[in-house]
Scaffold this active site. Structure first.
Site, PDB file in Angstrom:
ATOM      1  N   ALA A 156      -8.037  11.225 -11.107  1.00  0.00           N
ATOM      2  CA  ALA A 156      -7.029  10.551 -11.940  1.00  0.00           C
ATOM      3  C   ALA A 156      -5.804  10.198 -11.118  1.00  0.00           C
ATOM      4  O   ALA A 156      -4.699  10.111 -11.636  1.00  0.00           O
ATOM      5  CB  ALA A 156      -6.653  11.445 -13.121  1.00  0.00           C
TER       6      ALA A 156
ATOM      7  N   LYS B  32       3.432   1.303  -3.759  1.00  0.00           N
ATOM      8  CA  LYS B  32       2.791   0.565  -4.861  1.00  0.00           C
ATOM      9  C   LYS B  32       3.509   0.691  -6.209  1.00  0.00           C
ATOM     10  O   LYS B  32       3.448  -0.216  -7.032  1.00  0.00           O
ATOM     11  CB  LYS B  32       1.345   1.040  -5.041  1.00  0.00           C
ATOM     12  CG  LYS B  32       0.393   0.534  -3.993  1.00  0.00           C
ATOM     13  CD  LYS B  32      -1.020   0.988  -4.317  1.00  0.00           C
ATOM     14  CE  LYS B  32      -2.021   0.311  -3.401  1.00  0.00           C
ATOM     15  NZ  LYS B  32      -3.402   0.570  -3.798  1.00  0.00           N
TER      16      LYS B  32
ATOM     17  N   THR C 274       0.837  -1.197   0.000  1.00  0.00           N
ATOM     18  CA  THR C 274       0.000   0.000   0.000  1.00  0.00           C
ATOM     19  C   THR C 274       0.873   1.248   0.000  1.00  0.00           C
ATOM     20  O   THR C 274       2.105   1.155  -0.120  1.00  0.00           O
ATOM     21  CB  THR C 274      -1.043  -0.071   1.147  1.00  0.00           C
ATOM     22  OG1 THR C 274      -1.953   1.021   0.984  1.00  0.00           O
ATOM     23  CG2 THR C 274      -0.399  -0.015   2.523  1.00  0.00           C
TER      24      THR C 274
ATOM     25  N   ASP D 295      -6.771  -4.066  -7.333  1.00  0.00           N
ATOM     26  CA  ASP D 295      -7.657  -2.953  -6.945  1.00  0.00           C
ATOM     27  C   ASP D 295      -8.808  -2.764  -7.934  1.00  0.00           C
ATOM     28  O   ASP D 295      -9.965  -2.638  -7.544  1.00  0.00           O
ATOM     29  CB  ASP D 295      -6.867  -1.646  -6.840  1.00  0.00           C
ATOM     30  CG  ASP D 295      -6.028  -1.570  -5.577  1.00  0.00           C
ATOM     31  OD1 ASP D 295      -6.405  -2.189  -4.566  1.00  0.00           O
ATOM     32  OD2 ASP D 295      -4.991  -0.872  -5.608  1.00  0.00           O
TER      33      ASP D 295
ATOM     34  N   ALA E 140      -6.011   5.478  -7.275  1.00  0.00           N
ATOM     35  CA  ALA E 140      -7.217   4.643  -7.259  1.00  0.00           C
ATOM     36  C   ALA E 140      -7.925   4.703  -8.609  1.00  0.00           C
ATOM     37  O   ALA E 140      -8.378   3.684  -9.142  1.00  0.00           O
ATOM     38  CB  ALA E 140      -8.148   5.110  -6.145  1.00  0.00           C
TER      39      ALA E 140
HETATM   40  P1  ATR Z   1      -5.620   7.993  -4.428  1.00  0.00           P
HETATM   41  O1  ATR Z   1      -4.487   7.032  -4.262  1.00  0.00           O
HETATM   42  O2  ATR Z   1      -6.670   7.894  -3.340  1.00  0.00           O
HETATM   43  O3  ATR Z   1      -6.209   7.946  -5.789  1.00  0.00           O
HETATM   44  P2  ATR Z   1      -4.182  10.387  -5.160  1.00  0.00           P
HETATM   45  O4  ATR Z   1      -3.349   9.574  -6.099  1.00  0.00           O
HETATM   46  O5  ATR Z   1      -3.521  11.394  -4.296  1.00  0.00           O
HETATM   47  O6  ATR Z   1      -4.996   9.440  -4.162  1.00  0.00           O
HETATM   48  O7  ATR Z   1      -5.341  11.103  -6.035  1.00  0.00           O
HETATM   49  C1  ATR Z   1      -6.280  11.974  -5.487  1.00  0.00           C
HETATM   50  C2  ATR Z   1      -7.293  12.391  -6.554  1.00  0.00           C
HETATM   51  O8  ATR Z   1      -8.262  13.246  -5.935  1.00  0.00           O
HETATM   52  C3  ATR Z   1      -6.703  13.199  -7.702  1.00  0.00           C
HETATM   53  O9  ATR Z   1      -7.457  12.971  -8.871  1.00  0.00           O
HETATM   54  C4  ATR Z   1      -6.891  14.649  -7.199  1.00  0.00           C
HETATM   55  O10 ATR Z   1      -6.923  15.623  -8.207  1.00  0.00           O
HETATM   56  P3  ATR Z   1      -5.543  16.270  -8.779  1.00  0.00           P
HETATM   57  O11 ATR Z   1      -4.933  15.235  -9.687  1.00  0.00           O
HETATM   58  O12 ATR Z   1      -5.953  17.500  -9.507  1.00  0.00           O
HETATM   59  O13 ATR Z   1      -4.681  16.558  -7.561  1.00  0.00           O
HETATM   60  C5  ATR Z   1      -8.262  14.513  -6.580  1.00  0.00           C
HETATM   61  N1  ATR Z   1      -8.574  15.550  -5.592  1.00  0.00           N
HETATM   62  C6  ATR Z   1      -8.110  15.622  -4.318  1.00  0.00           C
HETATM   63  N2  ATR Z   1      -8.647  16.701  -3.685  1.00  0.00           N
HETATM   64  C7  ATR Z   1      -9.458  17.323  -4.589  1.00  0.00           C
HETATM   65  C8  ATR Z   1     -10.302  18.479  -4.565  1.00  0.00           C
HETATM   66  N3  ATR Z   1     -10.428  19.224  -3.451  1.00  0.00           N
HETATM   67  N4  ATR Z   1     -10.988  18.796  -5.681  1.00  0.00           N
HETATM   68  C9  ATR Z   1     -10.883  18.054  -6.802  1.00  0.00           C
HETATM   69  N5  ATR Z   1     -10.107  16.954  -6.892  1.00  0.00           N
HETATM   70  C10 ATR Z   1      -9.414  16.585  -5.806  1.00  0.00           C
END
Ligand code: ATR
Length: 284
Positions: free
Chosen positions: A131, A69, A65, A105, A134
């Site tokens: 994006a 990863k 995790t 996943d 996850a």
């Molecule tokens: P995870 O492993 O849970 O997918 P991550 O890789 O950090 O975590 O991805 C978080 C996602 O949530 C991204 O798509 C992020 O958008 P950005 O690529 O623009 O950073 C999105 N995200 C997080 N907070 C956000 C917010 N307040 N508004 C819109 N998108 C958000």
């Protein structure tokens, strides 16, 4: 435990709140397998040593995790095709000394969606918001599973573009900017929140305006804290079918369990136990 116990576990940093030991140990016990699962807090600079430990100690495998990863792929002997496309590994299988990396996943997500909503994937038009890591797993697995098309909307468009490019040879996948969500919600049949928006403590937030939700959508939220996010509450009010994030956690684990044991995991028991643990933790 005895001298024949086969070990598995999870490598993460931090890893103290992982639900995986609970669900896997329960599953081993339920099936009468002499196996155990532990959580290992592995500092990023010790990851290669930890992977060598899988070989040296003859672990059957591990889950991986955050934050390991992606990096762990450098230290394995073989990568499954889907894990390569996702660009991340969440499950390692030790096949008599050869370490093979998988990613369960996306398939875990799909198994949970299909089981809980009865949705068939063929012909679906899927709008994914987010994006990150996850979203990558979900989009790649959905693209491989016969959906008609996928739109990936993200605050940072370049990340959506990179993800769309990784999955576009399986089905039609387009990156779109967040302002397109408004029109595309009407065209989509499944809407998935793969961002952290709405997660505790920001439970009043939602990634999409409630007025855009409608009764012919399946609305799915990867967030499972809270179990019912604002997005899912809004979706229920709009008459849409809903799907929460807990099932993905359980089913990705169930698939890893199958790789390690060759047996089907007792998913309903795992889900019930994790759910009651989460509810207990939230009350304290
Ligand atoms: P995870 O492993 O849970 O997918 P991550 O890789 O950090 O975590 O991805 C978080 C996602 O949530 C991204 O798509 C992020 O958008 P950005 O690529 O623009 O950073 C999105 N995200 C997080 N907070 C956000 C917010 N307040 N508004 C819109 N998108 C958000």
């Amino acid at each position: 435990m005895n001298s024949e116990t086969i070990l598995t576990g999870v490598f993460g940093h931090p890893v103290a709140h992982s639900m995986s030991p609970l669900m896997h140990n329960l599953a081993f016990e339920e099936l009468g397998l002499n196996m155990r699962y532990a959580a290992f807090d592995v500092e990023p600079e010790r990851l290669q040593d930890a992977v060598n430990g899988i070989r040296a100690l003859n672990f059957r495998g591990v889950n991986v995790t955050i934050p390991h990863k992606v990096k762990i792929m450098d230290y394995l002997d073989e990568l499954d095709e889907e894990a390569k496309e996702i660009g991340a590994v969440n499950t390692v299988v030790n096949d008599r000394g050869k370490l093979i990396g998988y990613n369960t996943d996306g398939r875990g997500y799909i198994a949970s969606l299909v089981k809980e909503t009865g949705t068939l994937l063929q012909g679906q038009r899927v709008l994914v918001i987010g994006a990150g890591g996850a979203a990558r797993a979900i989009v790649v697995s959905l693209a491989r599973s016969g959906v008609e098309r996928i739109w990936v909307a993200n605050r940072t468009l370049e990340k959506a573009e990179a993800l769309a490019a990784a999955a576009a040879h399986h089905t039609e996948v387009d990156a779109v900017s967040s302002d397109r969500v408004r029109d595309l919600a009407a065209e989509a049949t499944i809407l998935i929140n793969a961002t952290s928006v709405g997660m505790h403590p920001h439970t009043e937030e939602t990634p999409i305006d409630a007025s855009l939700l409608h009764a012919s959508l399946v609305v799915s939220d990867l967030v499972y804290n809270p179990l019912k996010t604002k997005l899912l509450l809004d979706a229920e009010k709009a008459g849409a079918q809903t799907h929460g994030g807990l099932g993905m956690l359980i089913h990705q684990g169930a698939l890893a369990f199958q790789y390690w044991t060759g047996e089907e995991a007792p998913v309903d028991l795992m889900q019930k136990t994790v759910l009651s643990r989460l509810e207990r933790v939230r009350k304290t």
